[in-house]
Enzyme design. Structure first.
Site, PDB file in Angstrom:
ATOM      1  N   GLU A  13      46.713  43.016  33.215  1.00 14.56           N
ATOM      2  CA  GLU A  13      46.378  41.836  34.757  1.00 14.56           C
ATOM      3  C   GLU A  13      46.952  42.487  35.827  1.00 14.56           C
ATOM      4  OE1 GLU A  13      44.314  40.769  36.207  1.00 14.56           O
ATOM      5  OE2 GLU A  13      44.826  38.630  36.188  1.00 14.56           O
TER       6      GLU A  13
ATOM      7  N   HIS B 119      41.583  36.198  28.300  1.00 21.81           N
ATOM      8  CA  HIS B 119      41.978  35.126  27.234  1.00 21.81           C
ATOM      9  C   HIS B 119      42.181  33.319  27.508  1.00 21.81           C
ATOM     10  CE1 HIS B 119      45.636  33.936  30.745  1.00 21.81           C
ATOM     11  NE2 HIS B 119      44.685  35.289  31.301  1.00 21.81           N
TER      12      HIS B 119
END
Length: 195
Positions: A79, A9
Site C-alpha cells: 500500500e 484484502h
C-alpha cells in the site's frame, strides 16, 4: 488474452475505523477472513495462470483464504506509504490540515519505518507491476491481492490515465474484486467492487 483480477484484502480493524494502514501489518478481522473465504467460489471460475500479492499478512492471508495457489509476494504491491499519516483517519489529518486530500496534497514524512511516498512514486510501482503482468496475460487470468489506494492507482494506470485520475474510482471495499481487461486492443474496467 486473460483478465487482470484486482483483489482488495479483507477487512482489518484499521479499514473498519478508516485509519490509513500503509506499511503497518494489521491482521484481518473475523469478518475480513469470512469475506476472503467468500471470494473462493468466484475466483475458482477463473483459470489463474499467475497470482501476486502484497507481502503484508492481510493480503497474503486473503489470498490463502480465497483458495489462491502459487502466490508470489511482490513488494511493489504494498500500500501507499502514508508516512506521518500512518494510523490516522482522514478526519484526524484534516483537524491539523483543513481541506486535506490524499490525491492532491499527499502525505508528510514519518519515522524510519514510514518515510512516506508521493503519488508519482506509487504510480511508478504500479507501472512496474503492470509491465511484468501484461505479458503474462497471454497465459490466462492474473490475480493481484493488494490494498485500497494501491488498487485505485493500478487501475488508473491500466486504463492509461494519469495517477491523479485514481480519485475518480470508488474506494474498493475490503474483500472485493475488480476486473481489468482488453477489448479491441484497448484496456477497460469490466467490473469494480464485486463482492
Amino acid at each position: 488474452m486473460g483478465e487482470l483480477i484486482v483483489i482488495r484484502h479483507g477487512q482489518t480493524e484499521w479499514s473498519l475505523s478508516g485509519r490509513h494502514a500503509g506499511r503497518t501489518d494489521v491482521p484481518l478481522t473475523d469478518a475480513g477472513e469470512a469475506a476472503a473465504r467468500a471470494l473462493a467460489p468466484r475466483l475458482a471460475r477463473h483459470r489463474l495462470a499467475h497470482v501476486f500479492s502484497s507481502p503484508l499478512s492481510r493480503a497474503m492471508r486473503t489470498a490463502e483464504l480465497a483458495g489462491l495457489n502459487g502466490v508470489k509476494p511482490d513488494p511493489d504491491l504494498l500500500e501507499w506509504d502514508y508516512g506521518g499519516y500512518e494510523g490516522l483517519t482522514a478526519e484526524q489529518i484534516r483537524a491539523s490540515r483543513p481541506g486535506w486530500d490524499l490525491w492532491r496534497d499527499g502525505v508528510v514524512p514519518g519515522d524510519a519505518d514510514h518515510l512516506g511516498e508521493d503519488l508519482a512514486q506509487v504510480a511508478a510501482r504500479t507501472d512496474a507491476v503492470l509491465d511484468r503482468i501484461r505479458p503474462l496475460l497471454s497465459d490466462g487470468d492474473v490475480a493481484v491481492v493488494a490494498h485500497g489506494h494501491l488498487a485505485r492507482v493500478l487501475t488508473a494506470r491500466w486504463l492509461g490515465l494519469d495517477a491523479s485520475a485514481s480519485r475518480l474510482l470508488g474506494h474498493p471495499h475490503p474483500g472485493t474484486l475488480g476486473f481489468l481487461a482488453i477489448e479491441d486492443g484497448q484496456p477497460f474496467l469490466s467490473a469494480w467492487n464485486v463482492p
